[in-house]
Design an enzyme around this catalytic site. Structure first.
Site, mmCIF file in Angstrom:
data_model
loop_
_atom_site.group_PDB
_atom_site.id
_atom_site.type_symbol
_atom_site.label_atom_id
_atom_site.label_comp_id
_atom_site.label_asym_id
_atom_site.label_seq_id
_atom_site.Cartn_x
_atom_site.Cartn_y
_atom_site.Cartn_z
ATOM 1 N N TYR A 12 -2.205 -1.447 10.490
ATOM 2 C CA TYR A 12 -2.297 -1.785 8.901
ATOM 3 C C TYR A 12 -1.066 -1.298 8.242
ATOM 4 O O TYR A 12 -0.461 -2.012 7.481
ATOM 5 C CB TYR A 12 -3.604 -1.092 8.627
ATOM 6 C CG TYR A 12 -3.708 -1.067 7.026
ATOM 7 C CD1 TYR A 12 -4.504 -2.355 6.370
ATOM 8 C CD2 TYR A 12 -3.518 -0.030 6.335
ATOM 9 C CE1 TYR A 12 -4.637 -2.276 5.000
ATOM 10 C CE2 TYR A 12 -3.613 -0.253 4.771
ATOM 11 C CZ TYR A 12 -4.239 -1.248 4.285
ATOM 12 O OH TYR A 12 -4.286 -1.201 2.850
ATOM 13 N N SER B 137 0.753 -1.289 0.031
ATOM 14 C CA SER B 137 -0.027 0.020 0.079
ATOM 15 C C SER B 137 0.783 1.309 0.042
ATOM 16 O O SER B 137 1.920 1.214 0.428
ATOM 17 C CB SER B 137 -0.947 0.234 1.143
ATOM 18 O OG SER B 137 -1.601 1.210 1.344
#
Length: 289
Positions: free
Chosen positions: A194, A181
């Site tokens: 995360y 990401s």
């Protein structure tokens, strides 16, 4: 292509909603380009895609089918989404096996590979894509249970699946593609656990590529930016959903289909000299590679 205005599902947060249901979204993600024409780049190959029932995973599965691959779609409990993805793959005259379960458990990951080989007799591509996120205002709000859950799904599962798949990938000279990401590069104030897993995925990709180069297995990653998937309305509040993606240079949220081509490239012979790399599909945000 401009995306439609995102209309959030205004529901209280609940673990059972994660990672969300695509068929319930008011503003449906665009998972396929209507003008996409396959060129048999993955003809005869078999790919496992975790989180392949919706979002980016579904988009990748559809273009893989268009390129000639048979698919194994791994999902947690999103029955309707998984069935819809299977139908879309079969509409491309490719085979699709659905496997339901928790990839955070090593025994399940081993079973995924066993069932893949039993059904198709080979494995060429492993796409480690599934993830979950749970925003918190402070690190003190992240419970040990949440921390373990996020790491189990987002990074531990990649170790489990890769280990189980390795022998078969060696036989086929296969490849591994991990979804990291943009948060791995710039961080995220309210997604501490995360973003940490996504940073771990980046290092995992680079290290694993060096480890497996001698075996002819390529390992790469894709780092999406703000992409409109079920994870977004099931995670964030209405205000965050409304503004999601507007802070990137292109000024809009991305659609799942806009990521799919990167996964095709990395899985195909076009990327035969590419390993240990990360492709950034993020609407123009410049980050350190």
């Amino acid at each position: 292509m401009a995306s439609k205005r995102a209309e959030p599902r205004r529901q209280p947060h609940s673990k059972s909603q994660h990672p969300g249901r695509e068929h319930k979204m008011l503003d449906q993600p665009v998972f396929v380009r209507t003008d996409y024409r396959g060129a048999d780049k993955l003809l005869g190959k078999v790919a496992i895609i975790t989180g392949g029932d919706s979002g980016i995973g579904r988009a990748v599965a559809i273009v893989y089918a268009k390129e000639g691959a048979d698919l194994v779609i791994v999902y947690r409990d999103e029955e309707t989404d998984a069935a819809q993805t299977q139908q879309l793959i079969q509409a491309e005259h490719r085979r699709c096996l659905l496997i339901k379960g928790d990839i955070g458990k090593v025994e399940f990951c081993q079973r995924i590979v066993e069932q893949t080989i039993k059904a198709f007799g080979r494995l060429d591509v492993l796409v480690n894509n599934a993830a979950e996120q749970h925003p918190q205002e402070s690190i003190t709000d992240i419970t040990p249970q949440q921390l373990l859950r996020t790491f189990s799904t987002n990074i531990f599962a990649m170790f489990y699946l890769t280990s189980a798949a390795l022998t078969h990938l060696k036989k086929q000279g296969g490849c591994i593609i991990n979804t990291t990401s943009v948060t791995a590069f710039r961080g995220s104030a309210k997604l501490l656990d995360y973003a940490s897993t996504k940073g771990a995925i980046l290092s995992f990709t680079r290290s694993l590529s060096a480890n497996l180069a001698k075996d002819g297995i390529r390992v790469n990653a894709v780092a999406p930016g703000p992409i409109w998937t079920p994870l977004i309305p099931s995670t964030f509040d209405a205000d965050k959903v409304e503004s999601f993606g507007k802070d990137v240079p292109m000024g809009r949220v991305g659609q799942p289909f806009e990521c799919a081509g990167a996964y095709v490239y990395l899985a195909s012979a076009d990327a035969s000299y590419v390993t240990g790399q990360t492709l950034h599909v993020n609407g123009g945000e410049v980050v350190n590679a």
